[in-house]
Design an enzyme around this catalytic site. Structure first.
Site, PDB file in Angstrom:
ATOM      1  N   MET A   1     -41.652 -12.765   5.260  1.00  0.00           N
ATOM      2  CA  MET A   1     -40.407 -12.164   5.131  1.00  0.00           C
ATOM      3  C   MET A   1     -40.561 -10.606   4.754  1.00  0.00           C
ATOM      4  O   MET A   1     -41.457 -10.265   4.462  1.00  0.00           O
ATOM      5  CB  MET A   1     -39.551 -12.967   3.971  1.00  0.00           C
ATOM      6  CG  MET A   1     -39.354 -14.312   4.154  1.00  0.00           C
ATOM      7  SD  MET A   1     -38.074 -14.417   5.575  1.00  0.00           S
ATOM      8  CE  MET A   1     -36.599 -13.846   4.791  1.00  0.00           C
TER       9      MET A   1
ATOM     10  N   ARG B   1     -35.824 -17.121  12.171  1.00  0.00           N
ATOM     11  CA  ARG B   1     -35.009 -16.549  11.321  1.00  0.00           C
ATOM     12  C   ARG B   1     -35.208 -16.671   9.827  1.00  0.00           C
ATOM     13  O   ARG B   1     -35.113 -16.214   9.035  1.00  0.00           O
ATOM     14  CB  ARG B   1     -33.429 -16.611  11.924  1.00  0.00           C
ATOM     15  CG  ARG B   1     -32.604 -16.060  11.015  1.00  0.00           C
ATOM     16  CD  ARG B   1     -32.617 -14.842  11.291  1.00  0.00           C
ATOM     17  NE  ARG B   1     -31.125 -13.959  10.245  1.00  0.00           N
ATOM     18  CZ  ARG B   1     -31.223 -12.883  10.322  1.00  0.00           C
ATOM     19  NH1 ARG B   1     -31.983 -12.107  10.720  1.00  0.00           N
ATOM     20  NH2 ARG B   1     -29.790 -12.473   9.649  1.00  0.00           N
TER      21      ARG B   1
ATOM     22  N   GLU C   1     -26.673  -8.449   6.062  1.00  0.00           N
ATOM     23  CA  GLU C   1     -25.682  -7.682   5.182  1.00  0.00           C
ATOM     24  C   GLU C   1     -26.647  -6.679   4.170  1.00  0.00           C
ATOM     25  O   GLU C   1     -26.338  -5.512   4.116  1.00  0.00           O
ATOM     26  CB  GLU C   1     -24.549  -8.310   4.558  1.00  0.00           C
ATOM     27  CG  GLU C   1     -23.660  -9.121   5.259  1.00  0.00           C
ATOM     28  CD  GLU C   1     -24.047 -10.453   5.675  1.00  0.00           C
ATOM     29  OE1 GLU C   1     -23.271 -10.976   6.400  1.00  0.00           O
ATOM     30  OE2 GLU C   1     -25.166 -10.747   5.398  1.00  0.00           O
TER      31      GLU C   1
END
Length: 431
Positions: free
Chosen positions: A320, A279, A69
């Site tokens: 990341m 992930r 999101e």
């Protein structure tokens, strides 16, 4: 709304808030378990009780649950920042990984602050809102918290759901909330729905149809940074002309399938490189150990970002915020969370870079996007390591087929335009 309906709904809010408070110790036991793999789950607990150090005025509050999101909202948020440079922005997330992404995306903005969203009880929500003083509340995609929304309505704070999607499962859950149609959903100021199906479900819940627009999916508005090629130049030179495929956003149970396929691929294309990106960062060491169980040489990105050895067969993306860079290096992209029952992940990023796309069958989180990609023949859906092996070798050995798949993916990506402008226009009305 009738007085009786309002009374019963207020009773529901008090009961719900009390039950949520009683459940908090269980939540913390779960967080302590997760913290064994990610220590960030043990930090900043006070924020979840609404105890933020921030003292803001006239702020714009945006809630994006986690990584997906937050990334999809970036173009919209940055346009809001551009048009409202003197306003304070408070962005809340639920997860530490979401927190990391928000901090990285807006590190150059002095008027953007991050904190965890408070637990949905009356006291914690009231304390949080008194300190950040929001004048509008923007929810990215869909996460309905009754106590938060009820407080916004009482304070006459507009509530907007941007990039809204509503799965059938969530729809069935929300429709069970007592008296929600009259006291919750019909008081939402505006909803920018991804699809007509989402819009219809929100209308069924009680949202006034005049407050719903179908604007498409923000994920289509990804802008590829101009510096990707320069950032990747050094490492690309070290790879030279090796064929490369990436397996991105993988979950537990998928790496074994991917690595079995790669072992077979190496029998056909000996210099092929696999970039493997789990992930969740708490799994980086676990996945490194899984790679060691195979007869494959690995190199971790944290050890070297400027070159990849010729002997390296698997390059582990254990950082990341660099997935787009790693997609850029690749010829073919497998998008994870789709070989296990996780609903898939965003394949618009590799599509924006004109990469041939492979995915598993579990795509319920991206059903609408998947259907639109299928119309362009832009998805290769596989179920097994043998199928993955066959499609990878076919694509890497046939330049014509690779180009056809790459072009189809880019065309599918480009089909939706002006999504950011449409959603920004609706939000700006309330600022």
């Amino acid at each position: 709304m009738s007085k009786l309906s309002k009374i019963f709904y207020n009773i529901f809010i008090y009961i719900y808030s009390g039950i949520f408070t009683a459940y908090i110790p269980i939540i913390y036991i779960k967080k302590l378990k997760r913290s064994l793999k990610n220590k960030l789950y043990r930090k900043r607990w006070s924020e979840r009780f609404g105890n933020t150090k921030l003292r803001l005025k006239n702020s714009i509050w945006i809630h994006s649950v986690s990584v997906g999101e937050s990334l999809s909202a970036e173009p919209l948020v940055k346009k809001l920042l551009e048009k409202n440079p003197n306003r304070n922005f408070i962005i809340t997330t639920t997860t530490p990984t979401g927190s990391d992404i928000v901090k990285e995306l807006y590190k150059d903005y002095k008027n953007v602050y991050h904190t965890y969203i408070p637990y949905d009880t009356k006291s914690f929500v009231s304390q949080f809102m008194a300190r950040v003083n929001p004048k509008v509340f923007i929810i990215i995609e869909t996460e309905i918290w009754p106590s938060i929304l009820n407080k916004c309505f009482k304070e006459e704070i507009p509530v907007i759901i941007a990039n809204a999607r509503l799965s059938y499962r969530s729809f069935r859950r929300y429709i069970k909330i007592p008296f929600a149609s009259d006291n919750l959903f019909n008081r939402i100021s505006h909803i920018s729905a991804q699809t007509h199906k989402d819009a219809k479900r929100f209308a069924t819940l009680g949202v006034d149809k005049s407050n719903i627009t179908v604007t498409g999916n923000l994920k289509y508005s990804l802008k590829v940074p101009n510096n990707l090629e320069n950032e990747s130049k050094e490492i690309r030179e070290s790879i030279k002309n090796r064929p490369i495929w990436i397996a991105a956003s993988t979950h537990r149970g998928e790496e074994e399938i991917i690595l079995k396929a790669h072992e077979n691929i190496l029998n056909i294309i000996p210099n092929c490189l696999l970039i493997l990106v789990p992930r969740h960062k708490e799994r980086f060491n676990e996945v490194s150990g899984i790679i060691n169980n195979y007869s494959l040489t690995q190199q971790r990105r944290t050890k070297s970002k400027s070159y990849i050895s010729n002997e390296t067969q698997v390059y582990l993306g254990d950082t990341m915020g660099e997935l787009l860079n790693l997609y850029f290096l690749s010829d073919v992209a497998f998008v994870g969370g789709s070989l296990v029952n996780n609903g898939g992940h965003n394949f618009l990023e590799p599509a924006a870079l004109s990469k041939a796309i492979i995915t598993g069958p579990s795509l319920f989180n991206f059903r609408a996007i998947a259907e639109s990609f299928k119309k362009f023949n832009a998805l290769n859906i596989i179920n097994t390591d043998q199928e993955l092996f066959k499609i990878i070798t076919s694509l890497l050995n046939d330049k014509g087929l690779l180009e056809k798949n790459s072009t189809a993916a880019y065309k599918a990506f480009k089909q939706n335009n002006n999504v950011v402008d449409k959603q920004f226009k609706e939000i700006q009305k309330f600022l």
